[in-house]
Each structure stands twice: as structure tokens, then as C-alpha cells.
Design a protein around this motif. Structure first.
Motif, mmCIF file in Angstrom:
data_model
loop_
_atom_site.group_PDB
_atom_site.id
_atom_site.type_symbol
_atom_site.label_atom_id
_atom_site.label_comp_id
_atom_site.label_asym_id
_atom_site.label_seq_id
_atom_site.Cartn_x
_atom_site.Cartn_y
_atom_site.Cartn_z
ATOM 1 N N ARG A 133 0.800 -1.223 0.000
ATOM 2 C CA ARG A 133 0.000 0.000 0.000
ATOM 3 C C ARG A 133 0.839 1.283 0.000
ATOM 4 O O ARG A 133 0.331 2.359 -0.318
ATOM 5 C CB ARG A 133 -0.938 0.010 1.211
ATOM 6 C CG ARG A 133 -0.236 0.046 2.553
ATOM 7 C CD ARG A 133 -1.220 0.273 3.691
ATOM 8 N NE ARG A 133 -2.118 -0.858 3.863
ATOM 9 C CZ ARG A 133 -1.911 -1.869 4.685
ATOM 10 N NH1 ARG A 133 -0.781 -1.924 5.394
ATOM 11 N NH2 ARG A 133 -2.793 -2.833 4.803
ATOM 12 N N MET A 134 2.132 1.192 0.349
ATOM 13 C CA MET A 134 2.966 2.382 0.447
ATOM 14 C C MET A 134 3.619 2.782 -0.881
ATOM 15 O O MET A 134 4.195 3.858 -0.988
ATOM 16 C CB MET A 134 4.072 2.154 1.490
ATOM 17 C CG MET A 134 3.558 1.815 2.877
ATOM 18 S SD MET A 134 2.519 3.118 3.577
ATOM 19 C CE MET A 134 3.758 4.392 3.848
ATOM 20 N N LYS A 135 3.525 1.946 -1.902
ATOM 21 C CA LYS A 135 4.177 2.251 -3.176
ATOM 22 C C LYS A 135 3.512 3.456 -3.821
ATOM 23 O O LYS A 135 2.282 3.537 -3.887
ATOM 24 C CB LYS A 135 4.135 1.047 -4.117
ATOM 25 C CG LYS A 135 4.970 1.255 -5.382
ATOM 26 C CD LYS A 135 5.196 -0.053 -6.115
ATOM 27 C CE LYS A 135 6.013 0.138 -7.378
ATOM 28 N NZ LYS A 135 7.362 0.659 -7.084
ATOM 29 N N VAL A 136 4.324 4.379 -4.346
ATOM 30 C CA VAL A 136 3.780 5.660 -4.818
ATOM 31 C C VAL A 136 3.660 5.759 -6.327
ATOM 32 O O VAL A 136 2.994 6.666 -6.837
ATOM 33 C CB VAL A 136 4.638 6.846 -4.302
ATOM 34 C CG1 VAL A 136 4.619 6.896 -2.786
ATOM 35 C CG2 VAL A 136 6.071 6.764 -4.832
ATOM 36 N N ASP A 137 4.299 4.855 -7.097
ATOM 37 C CA ASP A 137 4.233 4.962 -8.554
ATOM 38 C C ASP A 137 3.513 3.759 -9.147
ATOM 39 O O ASP A 137 3.530 2.657 -8.595
ATOM 40 C CB ASP A 137 5.636 5.103 -9.168
ATOM 41 C CG ASP A 137 6.553 3.940 -8.795
ATOM 42 O OD1 ASP A 137 6.694 3.671 -7.585
ATOM 43 O OD2 ASP A 137 7.106 3.304 -9.700
ATOM 44 N N ALA A 138 2.851 3.998 -10.280
ATOM 45 C CA ALA A 138 2.148 2.933 -10.988
ATOM 46 C C ALA A 138 2.060 3.299 -12.471
ATOM 47 O O ALA A 138 1.840 4.470 -12.790
ATOM 48 C CB ALA A 138 0.743 2.740 -10.410
ATOM 49 N N PRO A 139 2.228 2.328 -13.371
ATOM 50 C CA PRO A 139 2.647 0.958 -13.112
ATOM 51 C C PRO A 139 4.048 0.917 -12.486
ATOM 52 O O PRO A 139 4.804 1.877 -12.599
ATOM 53 C CB PRO A 139 2.658 0.305 -14.505
ATOM 54 C CG PRO A 139 1.849 1.207 -15.371
ATOM 55 C CD PRO A 139 2.040 2.575 -14.810
ATOM 56 N N SER A 140 4.362 -0.176 -11.879
ATOM 57 C CA SER A 140 5.668 -0.313 -11.248
ATOM 58 C C SER A 140 6.773 -0.291 -12.296
ATOM 59 O O SER A 140 6.546 -0.555 -13.483
ATOM 60 C CB SER A 140 5.743 -1.630 -10.476
ATOM 61 O OG SER A 140 5.744 -2.733 -11.373
ATOM 62 N N GLY A 141 7.978 0.035 -11.850
ATOM 63 C CA GLY A 141 9.116 0.001 -12.754
ATOM 64 C C GLY A 141 9.313 -1.374 -13.356
ATOM 65 O O GLY A 141 9.710 -1.515 -14.521
#
Length: 242
Positions: A133-141
Motif C-alpha cells: 500500500r505504500m508504493k507511490v508509482d504505478a505501473p511499477s518500474g
């Protein structure tokens, strides 16, 4: 024993990399975080590993070039201008940039490229990724890395063929596009699946990350490989000899 400096050392990935450096028998020579003096760490390190933020990338590259040390960049969320900066720095120092340092993901991207190249255009490609839930970018690298692999296999530019979300009445799926779906929740370290879908059959290639240690281990492996290389821009597949 290589002296490895970490940019973003107090973050979750930075701490995992510090542990991986010790496990590999190398020397964690120092770390730096936001508002710290990256030049001081670059000045005492043989190589830098950067897992900080896109906003810090230019200063990090400048410090690496001034010190004449290689740098491994695992920061995600990079934009086109960041890649221009990396290209420029690679004229002076060795730079390895990747959306994912996992050795398993590196091999997965190779398999995705091969599958996309060999399956017909009637096979649709969809990429699904899940992160905490803490990931800030999407789609992921990593998802973008896998999308690039699929696009390369098809001989197509990803930028012109990516679909990054569907909502409402979108119409039928456009042939040749590569779809992305991003899920967020819990503490998932990173799950990625590339679906190849044709009439009456499906092929799915997946990688499931159980903890950040795999990315840290891969980052240290990349740093060890990059040491002593000529200036240039390098990739994780080269680390595995792909």
C-alpha cells in the motif's frame, strides 16, 4: 573487498542492501539520505547503489561523476529526462539502471521477450502487478520493464502501444496493445504476471517476490559486476550474461 555506498540508506530498500552487502562479504562504506552530502559518500566509495528518488537522481549522478565511481540505479518512477541524464553520465562513468534488480525478474523479462517474439500477433499481452500500500508509482518500474521486453519482442515502441488503465465504455481491445493493471494493498513486496492470451489458450509468466532481500541481493550482485567496467550504460541482463 569493494567499498559500497548507499544512496537512500535509511529506507527499507537501503537497509536491506546494507544487510546484503555484509552477506556478500563487501564493505558498506557509508550511506546518505535526503538533504545529506552525497558527494562525501561518493568520495570514499568504490561504487554507489541508488534507491532514493527521481528528484535526487541528477545530484546523485553529478556526485558519482565528480568522484569517478560507478553507480547502480534502482530508483523507479523515472521520466524521459532522467534517462537523458543517465545517458549523459554513462559517457563518463559506468552506469547500470534497471526497474528491478531481482535476478528472477531479469530472467522473466528475457522469457517475455522471447515469447512475444515467437507468438503471433493474435496473442494479446496484459501485465498485472501487485505491490504494498505504500508504493507511490504505478505501473511499477518492473511492470514497465516487462512491457518494454514484450514490445521489443514484437518490434514495437511501448510508448505508442501501452494501455495503462481501463474505465467506463472503452470499446473493444485494440489489437497489438500491451495492457497494464496495478493493484495496491497490504505488504506485498512485488508480484508480476505477464499474460499472453489467444483464442482457446493462455500462457502466463509470473514472478512473486516474498521480501525485499531478493532486490537487495541483486543490487549487490550488479554492483560487483559493474566494478572495473568501462564507462557506458549497462543492464541487468548483462549481469546474467543474457
Amino acid at each position: 573487498m569493494a567499498r559500497i555506498g548507499i544512496i537512500g540508506s535509511q529506507g527499507r530498500m537501503g537497509q536491506a542492501i546494507a544487510a546484503a552487502i555484509a552477506d556478500a562479504g563487501e564493505d558498506f562504506t557509508g550511506g546518505v539520505d535526503k538533504d545529506g552530502d552525497v558527494s562525501a559518500v561518493a568520495g570514499i566509495a568504490d561504487i554507489l547503489i541508488d534507491f532514493s528518488s527521481p528528484a535526487a537522481l541528477e545530484a546523485n549522478l553529478d556526485a558519482a561523476m565528480a568522484a569517478g565511481v560507478p553507480i547502480v540505479i534502482g530508483t523507479t518512477g523515472l521520466e524521459e529526462r532522467h534517462h537523458w541524464l543517465i545517458d549523459a553520465a554513462s559517457q563518463t562513468i559506468p552506469v547500470l539502471q534497471t526497474g528491478n534488480t531481482s535476478l528472477g525478474v531479469t530472467l522473466l523479462a528475457h522469457l517475455v521477450r522471447e515469447a512475444a517474439a515467437r507468438l503471433g500477433d493474435d496473442w494479446d499481452i496484459e501485465i498485472v502487478e501487485t505491490h504494498h500500500r505504500m508504493k507511490v508509482d504505478a505501473p511499477s518500474g518492473t511492470a514497465l520493464l516487462l512491457g518494454e521486453a514484450a514490445a521489443q519482442g514484437r518490434g514495437l515502441p511501448l510508448a505508442d502501444n501501452a494501455v495503462r488503465g481501463r474505465d467506463g465504455i472503452t470499446g473493444q481491445r485494440e489489437a497489438g496493445t500491451i495492457g497494464f493493471a496495478s493493484l495496491r494493498g497490504g505488504s506485498v513486496a512485488g508480484d508480476h504476471t505477464v499474460h499472453f492470451l489467444a483464442d482457446n489458450e493462455r500462457l502466463s509468466l509470473s514472478h512473486l517476490a516474498e521480501n525485499r532481500g531478493i532486490f537487495a541481493k541483486g543490487a549487490v550482485r550488479a554492483a560487483q559486476w559493474l566494478l572495473g567496467r568501462e564507462p557506458g550504460r549497462y543492464t541487468m541482463p548483462q549481469v546474467l550474461g543474457l
